[in-house]
Design an enzyme around this catalytic site. Structure first.
Site, PDB file in Angstrom:
ATOM      1  N   ASN A 173     -18.251 -18.863   9.178  1.00  0.00           N
ATOM      2  CA  ASN A 173     -18.661 -17.484   9.466  1.00  0.00           C
ATOM      3  C   ASN A 173     -19.308 -17.472  10.846  1.00  0.00           C
ATOM      4  O   ASN A 173     -20.410 -17.970  11.024  1.00  0.00           O
ATOM      5  CB  ASN A 173     -19.663 -17.047   8.383  1.00  0.00           C
ATOM      6  CG  ASN A 173     -20.266 -15.685   8.681  1.00  0.00           C
ATOM      7  OD1 ASN A 173     -19.767 -14.946   9.518  1.00  0.00           O
ATOM      8  ND2 ASN A 173     -21.345 -15.369   7.982  1.00  0.00           N
ATOM      9  N   LYS A 185     -20.358 -14.956  12.576  1.00  0.00           N
ATOM     10  CA  LYS A 185     -21.376 -13.906  12.740  1.00  0.00           C
ATOM     11  C   LYS A 185     -21.224 -13.215  14.100  1.00  0.00           C
ATOM     12  O   LYS A 185     -20.112 -13.046  14.576  1.00  0.00           O
ATOM     13  CB  LYS A 185     -22.781 -14.488  12.565  1.00  0.00           C
ATOM     14  CG  LYS A 185     -22.894 -15.360  11.314  1.00  0.00           C
ATOM     15  CD  LYS A 185     -24.304 -15.748  11.004  1.00  0.00           C
ATOM     16  CE  LYS A 185     -24.307 -16.754   9.866  1.00  0.00           C
ATOM     17  NZ  LYS A 185     -25.612 -16.998   9.311  1.00  0.00           N
ATOM     18  N   HIS A 202     -22.435 -10.753   2.332  1.00  0.00           N
ATOM     19  CA  HIS A 202     -23.274 -11.772   2.979  1.00  0.00           C
ATOM     20  C   HIS A 202     -24.729 -11.308   2.965  1.00  0.00           C
ATOM     21  O   HIS A 202     -25.005 -10.111   3.123  1.00  0.00           O
ATOM     22  CB  HIS A 202     -22.795 -12.010   4.417  1.00  0.00           C
ATOM     23  CG  HIS A 202     -23.409 -13.237   5.013  1.00  0.00           C
ATOM     24  ND1 HIS A 202     -24.680 -13.240   5.529  1.00  0.00           N
ATOM     25  CD2 HIS A 202     -22.954 -14.501   5.113  1.00  0.00           C
ATOM     26  CE1 HIS A 202     -24.966 -14.469   5.950  1.00  0.00           C
ATOM     27  NE2 HIS A 202     -23.941 -15.249   5.708  1.00  0.00           N
ATOM     28  N   GLU A 235     -26.971 -11.384   5.102  1.00  0.00           N
ATOM     29  CA  GLU A 235     -27.407 -10.640   6.295  1.00  0.00           C
ATOM     30  C   GLU A 235     -26.971  -9.176   6.204  1.00  0.00           C
ATOM     31  O   GLU A 235     -27.675  -8.285   6.672  1.00  0.00           O
ATOM     32  CB  GLU A 235     -26.855 -11.316   7.561  1.00  0.00           C
ATOM     33  CG  GLU A 235     -27.598 -12.612   7.841  1.00  0.00           C
ATOM     34  CD  GLU A 235     -26.773 -13.703   8.484  1.00  0.00           C
ATOM     35  OE1 GLU A 235     -25.716 -13.411   9.065  1.00  0.00           O
ATOM     36  OE2 GLU A 235     -27.191 -14.880   8.380  1.00  0.00           O
ATOM     37  N   GLU A 282     -24.826 -18.564  -1.883  1.00  0.00           N
ATOM     38  CA  GLU A 282     -25.614 -18.846  -0.689  1.00  0.00           C
ATOM     39  C   GLU A 282     -27.074 -18.484  -0.949  1.00  0.00           C
ATOM     40  O   GLU A 282     -27.467 -17.312  -0.794  1.00  0.00           O
ATOM     41  CB  GLU A 282     -25.098 -18.018   0.490  1.00  0.00           C
ATOM     42  CG  GLU A 282     -23.666 -18.302   0.853  1.00  0.00           C
ATOM     43  CD  GLU A 282     -23.386 -17.955   2.307  1.00  0.00           C
ATOM     44  OE1 GLU A 282     -23.053 -18.873   3.066  1.00  0.00           O
ATOM     45  OE2 GLU A 282     -23.551 -16.794   2.691  1.00  0.00           O
ATOM     46  N   GLY A 303     -29.315 -20.544   7.609  1.00  0.00           N
ATOM     47  CA  GLY A 303     -29.805 -20.585   8.980  1.00  0.00           C
ATOM     48  C   GLY A 303     -31.223 -21.113   9.107  1.00  0.00           C
ATOM     49  O   GLY A 303     -31.854 -20.966  10.154  1.00  0.00           O
ATOM     50  N   SER A 324     -26.980 -23.901   5.493  1.00  0.00           N
ATOM     51  CA  SER A 324     -27.309 -25.072   6.307  1.00  0.00           C
ATOM     52  C   SER A 324     -26.471 -26.311   5.984  1.00  0.00           C
ATOM     53  O   SER A 324     -26.982 -27.429   6.014  1.00  0.00           O
ATOM     54  CB  SER A 324     -28.807 -25.387   6.203  1.00  0.00           C
ATOM     55  OG  SER A 324     -29.559 -24.295   6.695  1.00  0.00           O
TER      56      SER A 324
HETATM   57  C1  PEP Z   1     -23.912 -18.349   6.429  1.00  0.00           C
HETATM   58  O1  PEP Z   1     -24.201 -17.557   7.299  1.00  0.00           O
HETATM   59  O2  PEP Z   1     -23.136 -18.004   5.517  1.00  0.00           O
HETATM   60  C2  PEP Z   1     -24.508 -19.672   6.472  1.00  0.00           C
HETATM   61  C3  PEP Z   1     -24.378 -20.441   5.424  1.00  0.00           C
HETATM   62  O3  PEP Z   1     -25.197 -20.003   7.616  1.00  0.00           O
HETATM   63  P1  PEP Z   1     -25.789 -21.458   7.986  1.00  0.00           P
HETATM   64  O4  PEP Z   1     -24.701 -22.466   7.681  1.00  0.00           O
HETATM   65  O5  PEP Z   1     -26.112 -21.384   9.435  1.00  0.00           O
HETATM   66  O6  PEP Z   1     -26.979 -21.672   7.107  1.00  0.00           O
END
Ligand code: PEP
Length: 252
Positions: free
Chosen positions: A9, A11, A97, A99, A169, A175, A215
């Site tokens: 992703n 973003k 997601h 966000e 997630e 992040g 992460s």
């Molecule tokens: C994400 O945005 O779906 C995500 C898992 O980000 P990150 O890997 O940076 O934690």
């Protein structure tokens, strides 16, 4: 056998040229890898989807969208429809997601509508969900995840799950550099499979791919992916660097 998936992703990152370069470099990096039963996905921002689809043509890389509006068309300034995405060769959309839930107030009810639009258009979704840190601290993570799934997906028929990839997630791990332990991921993925089996059938539960996101990096991917109910990952930060993303793909 469930399909393994590594999805990046991107973003709000990468210009048109940067997106093209990243896809070209990724193509090269994975061309000699044996990726049987594994899908490799990238999700550029809307304006770079069409050019990314062209760049990824005749490769293993699939280009998907990060979001979509539920309406067919109309007065929804700034939004993008399923039909528009299909017209440029995009068949899969990330929905829900954290966000989008946090910054754009996406609710389970709106997500249920978006999922319906996906199915009406014979598209596919990578459906994201996961608990906040305060939910986990209060030992409410199973409850929260069950309600997110039940509110947005459990009106569907079992057969609809052929068009759904789940992405667990935990918000506290996105992040932040903090990853759920492989055991925490496995525990939640097994729970998700159990509630799908309870609501539908063992066949539906056994066949749905459940990705872990939060992460994931080259250093922890292999251990997380080794868990029996983890079918791959949704990757944010580490998907922006070809070497890291390739290492994560290799770990599957
Ligand atoms: C994400 O945005 O779906 C995500 C898992 O980000 P990150 O890997 O940076 O934690």
């Amino acid at each position: 056998m469930r399909t393994k998936i590594v999805a990046g992703n991107w973003k709000l990152n990468n210009t048109k040229e940067e997106s093209k370069t990243l896809i070209k470099d990724l193509k090269k990096a994975i061309e000699d890898k044996k990726l049987k039963n594994t899908r490799v996905i990238v999700a550029p921002t809307f304006v770079n989807l069409a050019s990314s689809v062209k760049t990824a043509k005749k490769s293993k890389i699939e280009v998907v969208a990060q979001n979509m509006h539920q309406a067919k068309n109309g007065a929804y300034t700034g939004e993008v429809s399923a039909e528009m995405l299909k017209a440029i060769g995009v068949k899969t959309v990330i929905l829900g997601h954290s966000e989008r839930r946090t910054y754009f107030n996406e609710t389970d009810a709106a997500l249920a509508e978006k999922v319906n639009t996906i199915l009406e258009n014979k598209m596919e979704t990578i459906f994201c969900f996961g608990e906040l840190l305060e939910d986990r601290k209060a030992d409410k993570h199973f409850e929260v995840v069950e309600s997110q799934l039940s509110n947005a997906l459990f009106h569907l028929k079992g057969a609809d799950f052929k068009s759904i990839i789940l992405a667990y997630e935990p918000v506290w791990a996105i992040g932040t550099g903090e990853t759920a332990s492989p055991e925490q991921a496995q525990e939640m993925h097994a729970f998700i499979r159990s509630i799908i089996e309870k609501k539908y059938t063992k066949e539906v539960a056994d066949n749905v791919s459940i990705l872990y996101g939060g992460s994931v990096k080259p250093a922890n991917a292999e251990e997380i992916f080794s868990k029996p109910d983890v079918d791959g990952g949704l990757i944010g930060g580490a998907a922006l660097k070809v070497a890291d993303f390739t290492a994560i793909i290799k770990a599957i």
